[in-house]
Design an enzyme around this catalytic site. Structure first.
Site, PDB file in Angstrom:
ATOM      1  N   SER A 123       0.812  -1.210   0.000  1.00  0.00           N
ATOM      2  CA  SER A 123       0.000   0.000   0.000  1.00  0.00           C
ATOM      3  C   SER A 123       0.848   1.264   0.000  1.00  0.00           C
ATOM      4  O   SER A 123       0.316   2.360  -0.174  1.00  0.00           O
ATOM      5  CB  SER A 123      -0.910   0.020   1.233  1.00  0.00           C
ATOM      6  OG  SER A 123      -0.130   0.025   2.414  1.00  0.00           O
ATOM      7  N   HIS A 144      -3.050  -3.603  -5.541  1.00  0.00           N
ATOM      8  CA  HIS A 144      -3.360  -3.157  -4.178  1.00  0.00           C
ATOM      9  C   HIS A 144      -4.842  -3.305  -3.873  1.00  0.00           C
ATOM     10  O   HIS A 144      -5.680  -2.535  -4.332  1.00  0.00           O
ATOM     11  CB  HIS A 144      -2.929  -1.695  -4.000  1.00  0.00           C
ATOM     12  CG  HIS A 144      -3.211  -1.171  -2.624  1.00  0.00           C
ATOM     13  ND1 HIS A 144      -3.531   0.145  -2.379  1.00  0.00           N
ATOM     14  CD2 HIS A 144      -3.231  -1.795  -1.408  1.00  0.00           C
ATOM     15  CE1 HIS A 144      -3.726   0.309  -1.087  1.00  0.00           C
ATOM     16  NE2 HIS A 144      -3.557  -0.853  -0.475  1.00  0.00           N
ATOM     17  N   GLU A 156      -6.209  -1.119  -6.884  1.00  0.00           N
ATOM     18  CA  GLU A 156      -5.308  -0.236  -7.621  1.00  0.00           C
ATOM     19  C   GLU A 156      -4.291  -1.099  -8.375  1.00  0.00           C
ATOM     20  O   GLU A 156      -3.538  -1.854  -7.750  1.00  0.00           O
ATOM     21  CB  GLU A 156      -4.574   0.708  -6.663  1.00  0.00           C
ATOM     22  CG  GLU A 156      -5.474   1.749  -6.016  1.00  0.00           C
ATOM     23  CD  GLU A 156      -4.735   2.636  -5.023  1.00  0.00           C
ATOM     24  OE1 GLU A 156      -4.990   3.850  -5.018  1.00  0.00           O
ATOM     25  OE2 GLU A 156      -3.905   2.116  -4.252  1.00  0.00           O
ATOM     26  N   ASN A 194      -4.175   6.590  -0.916  1.00  0.00           N
ATOM     27  CA  ASN A 194      -3.423   7.023   0.258  1.00  0.00           C
ATOM     28  C   ASN A 194      -2.773   8.385   0.074  1.00  0.00           C
ATOM     29  O   ASN A 194      -2.363   9.009   1.057  1.00  0.00           O
ATOM     30  CB  ASN A 194      -2.368   5.978   0.635  1.00  0.00           C
ATOM     31  CG  ASN A 194      -2.959   4.841   1.423  1.00  0.00           C
ATOM     32  OD1 ASN A 194      -3.940   5.016   2.142  1.00  0.00           O
ATOM     33  ND2 ASN A 194      -2.391   3.656   1.291  1.00  0.00           N
TER      34      ASN A 194
END
Length: 524
Positions: A123, A144, A156, A194
């Protein structure tokens, strides 16, 4: 590019919650799945645990018993890496440590066939760096998943510098075939979610530090006005402050100390104190058995409002007028009497009309925040008794609204403003006179970070918005939300925030400036 055939063996390394979840997803999609963990017995225990979980779904009528048995029959625990030689796709879900991952993939490359795709569920680590020592880095990609993998739709698909486009395309198609919502991203710090999500936490934390309101009030506004499922303090308590703070620090460091990603001293103190949230029993909130229910600040008025006057076009807040009228309050309309700021440019170098629509009720003047302090805007525009209200996802259905007011606003005028909003069915919560209030500044900053991700080629605008909706359950993609507000207005908010704080943290993205200059939408 087509998805991997279901006859392709999928191997998952790491039998923790994430690895087991990914194994379940692949097995339910029809693939034979090999699950490996370096801890003796961990893979077998994980499969047993999946059997229990799937059994509960059967009991609730959410899964056919035959599907449960077929899924479990495709899951096989293996003890040694050598047993993964026949896999066509290997997904790693081990500890977030660069050296450990590079060592693992070097071993796998010697075991697996030349056409096997190697993937990491990292991540936060660079896909490019992990693949750098491989003989075939073009076969390496980031995949991900979000936790819990069987439930969360987003995946992702992250391409490193050497990742072959056809490999990323195949994994994208495979994730879609597995029932997921995949997005393409380039390997950059935080990927999409993120990175773009940092302002969601950062702006609430900053307002808390500045004394704008207490946690419960800020969280209530994010939920009931902004439409988010949880506020920042509730969510970080759930995630765990050790985890959330570490991600923020990682992104901050990866961007060489860019102040947009600056960690919060308040959150650092919680981590230092061991107050990690729900898992430790205390974070921003107390989760002990005798903990008092958090109190949300509210303003109430006993006044009866029968009429108000609207000057100009409220834009995104137009739904508030319909709501006011629907509650039996007479609304008269007039052209704006407010003079532009001395610069003639709304304090932001933009459209001189922006931000000059107001609602007059009694002595009070209400306006949607444009990023300026209420007292600053009152001086700029010669207004008295100015009350600013915050952004809402949908003014027609919002349950709560945040307000602030200028220093010269009398208690009577503030009461009139509260009475009008209250009469329209809104609960009113006070905020200190802070630039951009809460929801508006948070959404503007989310959109700004999303725009920079698009500008820098991390992902397309459509994929950024999809990632934020499917990965963290935002009520609307930040770029689509910015288009609804109006890119000009969002840019004005950011320019005014930057002027108020004098910090690069609030600098507007070049893509946003370009979008406004070209008179188009961010999704065009």
């Amino acid at each position: 590019m087509s998805a991997l055939d279901t006859s392709v063996v999928v191997a998952v390394i790491g039998a923790g919650a994430m690895g087991a979840g990914i194994a379940q997803v692949a097995a339910q999609a029809g693939h034979p799945v090999l699950l490996h963990d370096s801890r003796p017995g961990a893979a077998s225990a994980a499969i047993e645990g999946l059997g229990v979980q799937l059994g509960k779904r059967v009991e609730k009528g959410k899964l056919d018993p035959a599907q449960r048995e077929a899924t479990l029959a495709r899951l096989h625990a293996v003890q040694a890496l050598d047993e993964l030689a026949d896999a066509g796709l290997v997904i790693e879900a081990i500890v977030e440590n660069l050296d450990a991952k590079r060592e693992l993939f070097a071993r796998l490359e010697a075991i697996c066939t030349a056409d096997c795709v190697l993937a990491s569920n990292t991540s936060s680590l660079s896909i490019t760096r992990i693949a750098a020592g491989l003989a075939r880095p073009e076969r390496f990609v980031g995949v991900h998943f979000f936790n819990p993998a069987p439930v969360m739709a987003l995946v992702e698909i992250v391409s490193g510098l050497a990742t072959a486009p056809q490999v990323a395309a195949s994994l994208y198609a495979t994730a879609r075939a597995w029932g997921k919502a995949p997005v393409h991203a380039s390997s950059s710090p935080g990927f999409i979610v993120n990175r773009v999500a940092r302002p969601f936490y950062a702006e609430s934390l900053r307002l808390l530090q500045e004394g704008a309101a207490e946690c419960a009030t800020l969280d209530a506004l994010m939920r009931e006005a902004g439409g988010f499922r949880m506020g920042a303090f509730e969510l970080t308590d759930l995630i765990g402050h050790d985890v959330n703070y570490a991600v923020t620090c990682s992104v901050f460091d990866a961007y060489y100390g860019d102040m947009r990603f600056q960690p919060s001293l308040i959150q650092a103190a919680l981590v230092d104190a061991g107050r990690l949230g729900r898992k430790s029993g205390q974070g921003f909130y107390d989760y002990g058995p005798s903990a008092a229910r958090p109190v949300v600040s509210e303003l109430r008025s006993g006044l009866r409002i029968e009429a108000c006057e609207v000057e100009g076009d409220l834009g995104i807040a137009q739904g508030l007028l319909a709501r006011i009228e629907a509650h039996g309050i007479k609304v008269s309309r007039a052209p704006s009497r407010v003079e532009p700021a001395p610069t003639g440019r709304c304090g932001s170098g933009l459209d001189p009309r922006c931000g000059h629509a107001v609602i007059r009720v009694g002595d009070a003047v209400l306006a949607l925040t444009d990023g300026r302090l209420a007292s600053q805007r009152a001086r700029d525009e010669g207004l008295h008794n100015l009350v600013l209200f915050d952004l809402a996802l949908d003014y027609a259905t919002a349950g709560r609204i945040g307000i602030s007011w200028s220093a010269d606003t009398t208690p009577a005028a503030r009461d009139q403003a509260v009475a009008l909003l209250q009469a329209a069915g809104l609960v009113v919560s006070p905020l200190a006179d802070v630039p951009g209030l809460l929801v508006m500044r948070t959404v503007a900053m989310l959109a700004n970070e999303a725009a920079d991700a698009v500008l820098q080629g991390v992902a397309t605008a459509a994929d950024v918005d999809l990632a934020m909706r499917k990965g963290v359950n935002y009520p609307q993609g930040p770029l689509a939300w910015a288009d609804a507000i109006g890119p000009t207005q969002v840019l004005a908010v950011l320019d005014n925030l930057q002027a108020a704080y004098g910090e690069s943290r609030y600098r507007p993205s070049l893509l946003l400036r370009r979008t406004v200059a070209e008179g188009r939408a961010l999704h065009d």
